[in-house]
Design a protein around this motif. Structure first.
Motif, PDB file in Angstrom:
ATOM      1  N   TYR A  53       0.800  -1.233   0.000  1.00  0.00           N
ATOM      2  CA  TYR A  53       0.000   0.000   0.000  1.00  0.00           C
ATOM      3  C   TYR A  53       0.830   1.278   0.000  1.00  0.00           C
ATOM      4  CZ  TYR A  53      -3.790  -3.218   1.056  1.00  0.00           C
ATOM      5  OH  TYR A  53      -4.685  -4.268   1.007  1.00  0.00           O
ATOM      6  N   LEU A  54       1.947   1.255   0.699  1.00  0.00           N
ATOM      7  CA  LEU A  54       2.755   2.479   0.769  1.00  0.00           C
ATOM      8  C   LEU A  54       4.012   2.379  -0.094  1.00  0.00           C
ATOM      9  CD1 LEU A  54       2.299   3.327   4.565  1.00  0.00           C
ATOM     10  CD2 LEU A  54       0.973   4.128   2.604  1.00  0.00           C
ATOM     11  N   VAL A 217      -2.881   2.851   6.547  1.00  0.00           N
ATOM     12  CA  VAL A 217      -3.862   3.257   5.538  1.00  0.00           C
ATOM     13  C   VAL A 217      -4.914   4.197   6.145  1.00  0.00           C
ATOM     14  CG1 VAL A 217      -5.753   2.354   4.115  1.00  0.00           C
ATOM     15  CG2 VAL A 217      -3.542   1.182   4.132  1.00  0.00           C
ATOM     16  N   SER A 245       1.473  -2.781   4.381  1.00  0.00           N
ATOM     17  CA  SER A 245       2.027  -1.414   4.401  1.00  0.00           C
ATOM     18  C   SER A 245       3.497  -1.379   4.822  1.00  0.00           C
ATOM     19  CB  SER A 245       1.238  -0.534   5.364  1.00  0.00           C
ATOM     20  OG  SER A 245      -0.056  -0.370   4.904  1.00  0.00           O
ATOM     21  N   ARG A 298       0.405   8.379   2.978  1.00  0.00           N
ATOM     22  CA  ARG A 298      -0.981   7.952   3.149  1.00  0.00           C
ATOM     23  C   ARG A 298      -1.901   8.810   2.275  1.00  0.00           C
ATOM     24  NH1 ARG A 298       0.033   7.186   7.876  1.00  0.00           N
ATOM     25  NH2 ARG A 298      -0.779   9.017   8.918  1.00  0.00           N
ATOM     26  N   LEU A 301      -1.585   7.666  -1.219  1.00  0.00           N
ATOM     27  CA  LEU A 301      -2.320   6.407  -1.406  1.00  0.00           C
ATOM     28  C   LEU A 301      -3.806   6.691  -1.648  1.00  0.00           C
ATOM     29  CD1 LEU A 301      -2.732   3.298  -1.186  1.00  0.00           C
ATOM     30  CD2 LEU A 301      -2.939   3.617   1.273  1.00  0.00           C
ATOM     31  N   PRO A 325      -8.027   1.510  -0.599  1.00  0.00           N
ATOM     32  CA  PRO A 325      -6.874   0.910  -1.273  1.00  0.00           C
ATOM     33  C   PRO A 325      -7.156  -0.449  -1.913  1.00  0.00           C
ATOM     34  CG  PRO A 325      -6.616   0.807   1.088  1.00  0.00           C
ATOM     35  CD  PRO A 325      -7.829   1.632   0.841  1.00  0.00           C
ATOM     36  N   SER A 371      -1.300   1.408  -4.595  1.00  0.00           N
ATOM     37  CA  SER A 371      -0.111   1.762  -3.815  1.00  0.00           C
ATOM     38  C   SER A 371       0.142   3.261  -3.933  1.00  0.00           C
ATOM     39  CB  SER A 371       1.108   1.007  -4.352  1.00  0.00           C
ATOM     40  OG  SER A 371       2.288   1.451  -3.710  1.00  0.00           O
ATOM     41  N   ALA A 372       0.711   3.820  -2.865  1.00  0.00           N
ATOM     42  CA  ALA A 372       1.141   5.225  -2.924  1.00  0.00           C
ATOM     43  C   ALA A 372       2.228   5.386  -3.983  1.00  0.00           C
ATOM     44  CB  ALA A 372       1.673   5.663  -1.563  1.00  0.00           C
TER      45      ALA A 372
END
Lengths: 402, 81
Positions: A53-54, A217, A245, A298, A301, A325, A371-372
């Motif tokens: 995610y990040l 998140v 994350s 964040r 994201l 996400p 994803s960010a």
């Protein structure tokens, strides 16, 4: 019938799923290029099914910390913490997690799966009851089973059903553990946590929240749904994973209850397994610091999630939940989902194919995890590729079988 | 006290929509192999039964419930408390 014959039915299903020789559930990533790109089948492919995610898997600070730990502490611990001792870095990571959550007690596990097994099986045993959300992850099902408690299931995110089942338990509700997830992995929907905390308090039960998909998140500091909803004081224990994350492997439990510390001495998934290796521990600690110090990640994201969500919605896809996400496009049939997954892969887009029985309500899904680290250009390409295959939805499923 | 004899006709009525043909449902009918219920249908059917009798059937007991009769006996046991 030999023990191995039962696998014949699985073989048949696998062969049905093979599309041009590619098995969607045994995909090989030939080369990983970045958090959002890899080479698959010789083609550079945008990854939108990683739960990264990040995008921290290639963060230079995480890599450096891992490399230093490798050089200083070696490649592995070669045993369990109870038998072979803890490395100082295990304790450092536990203190960092406790500090991150503002709770005094944290325990690290070797995987996120084991964190659920370890915490749930230790907290609820014979004579106790567990009330679990029906759409829980397999690790929750397995953790509930391992402890020997009586396990009941309530309808997914249905607070009325939870209330009804607690009422039926009578006095036993005080020895009941409720387990829910912050964000559910299939559709990306969230638990109605405020209401669940209120019910938990009403019946004197214990509440565990799995923040695997919400850590980093949700919430002002990235602690997850309990922080976002302002109900952390009503949650008895949070479990989570390092493999989303935080970009590594492992899991944890964190709690304000002093007794939580004793889980170490009773939890088989903690005791009888090798402890997390030093390079993983080191990168996880740094990733935790990055989550804390870089709220912009964040924010990025969520901007990316909004962009992909809007793009897919505009094309006409039915999406599983509100923007987040995890964005799941719901596809009418398994055959269509499989063909569309293949179509995306041929265009250099990797998403997760999710089909029954792994999915809620028998849905077939093309699941994206944003994803960010995705660039606007990558997101545009993903949306365009989804647009290119959208016409498949109008074709009869039978014509899509390959 | 509700006995198995009282419970059986009530279950048969609830399960009737799942039957493939009239008269198929008997005490010995296997819920999965004969009615062809998948895991989602089993869960939905159990939720109906739970609300009908105001009971909660533990997941731990599901492996022992194969037939209509098994289900009736489980309900009887849970109602006895």
């Amino acid at each position: 019938m030999s023990l191995f014959e039962k696998f014949l039915s699985i073989q048949q299903v696998r062969e049905e799923l093979l599309t041009n020789g590619i098995n969607p559930f045994h995909l090989t990533i030939e080369k990983i290029i970045s958090p959002t790109e890899a080479v698959i089948n010789g083609r550079t492919t945008i990854l939108v099914g990683t739960n990264n995610y990040l995008g921290l898997t290639f963060h230079p600070d995480c890599i450096q910390a891992s490399q230093e730990a490798l050089a200083q502490e070696g490649t592995g611990t070669t045993g369990s913490r109870m038998a072979n001792g803890s490395f100082a870095s295990h304790g450092d990571l536990e203190r960092a997690i406790a500090d991150f959550y503002g709770m005094p007690y944290a325990i690290v596990f070797s995987t996120g799966y084991q964190a659920n097994l370890g915490v749930l099986s230790a907290l609820a045993g014979p004579g106790d009851t567990i009330l679990m959300d029906g759409d829980s992850h397999a690790s929750i099902y397995d953790g509930c089973r391992l402890g020997g408690a009586e396990v009941l299931r309530f309808k997914h995110n249905d607070v009325t059903d939870l209330d009804k089942k607690l009422r039926r338990l009578g006095d036993r509700s005080r020895r009941t553990l409720i387990i829910v997830e912050g964000i559910y992995s299939m559709l990306g929907d969230r638990a109605p946590l405020k209401d669940i905390v209120a019910i938990k308090k009403q019946y004197g039960a214990t509440l565990v929240v799995d923040e695997a998909h919400s850590l980093g998140v949700l919430g002002k500091r990235g602690r997850g749904l309990a922080e976002e909803e302002g109900v952390e004081e009503g949650v008895d224990c949070i479990v989570g994973t390092f493999s989303k994350s935080l970009g590594s492997t492992g899991g944890f439990g964190v709690s304000a209850h002093p007794e939580f510390e004793f889980i170490r001495y009773t939890s088989r998934p903690y005791i009888f397994t090798a402890s997390p290796c030093p390079s993983v521990v080191a990168s996880t600690r740094v990733a935790l610091r990055i989550i804390r110090e870089t709220p912009k990640l964040r924010q990025q994201l969520w901007e990316n999630a909004q962009m992909l969500y809007d793009g897919l919605e505009e094309i006409g896809y039915t999406l599983g939940a509100e923007v987040g996400p995890i964005i799941a496009a719901m596809i009418p049939s398994k055959e269509q989902a499989l063909a569309m997954w293949q179509g995306l892969l041929e265009q250099g887009i990797y998403v997760n194919l999710m089909i029954p029985p792994a999915t809620p309500n028998g849905e077939s899904l093309l699941r994206c995890s944003v994803s960010a680290a995705h660039t606007s250009k990558q997101l545009e390409t993903i949306v365009q590729s989804f647009a290119n295959i959208h016409s498949s939805l109008k074709e009869p499923a039978s014509s899509l079988s390959t | 006290m509700t006995t198995y004899t009282d419970i059986l006709p009530q279950i048969l009525e609830t399960l009737n929509p799942y039957a493939k043909k009239a008269g198929q449902l008997k005490e010995t009918t296997d819920l999965v192999s004969e009615l062809g219920l998948d895991s989602l249908q089993v869960m939905q059917m159990l939720l109906k039964i739970e609300d009908q009798f105001d009971i909660s059937i533990p997941l731990n007991n599901l492996p022992n419930i194969r037939t209509v009769q098994d289900l009736g006996q489980e309900i009887e046991t849970l109602l006895k408390g």
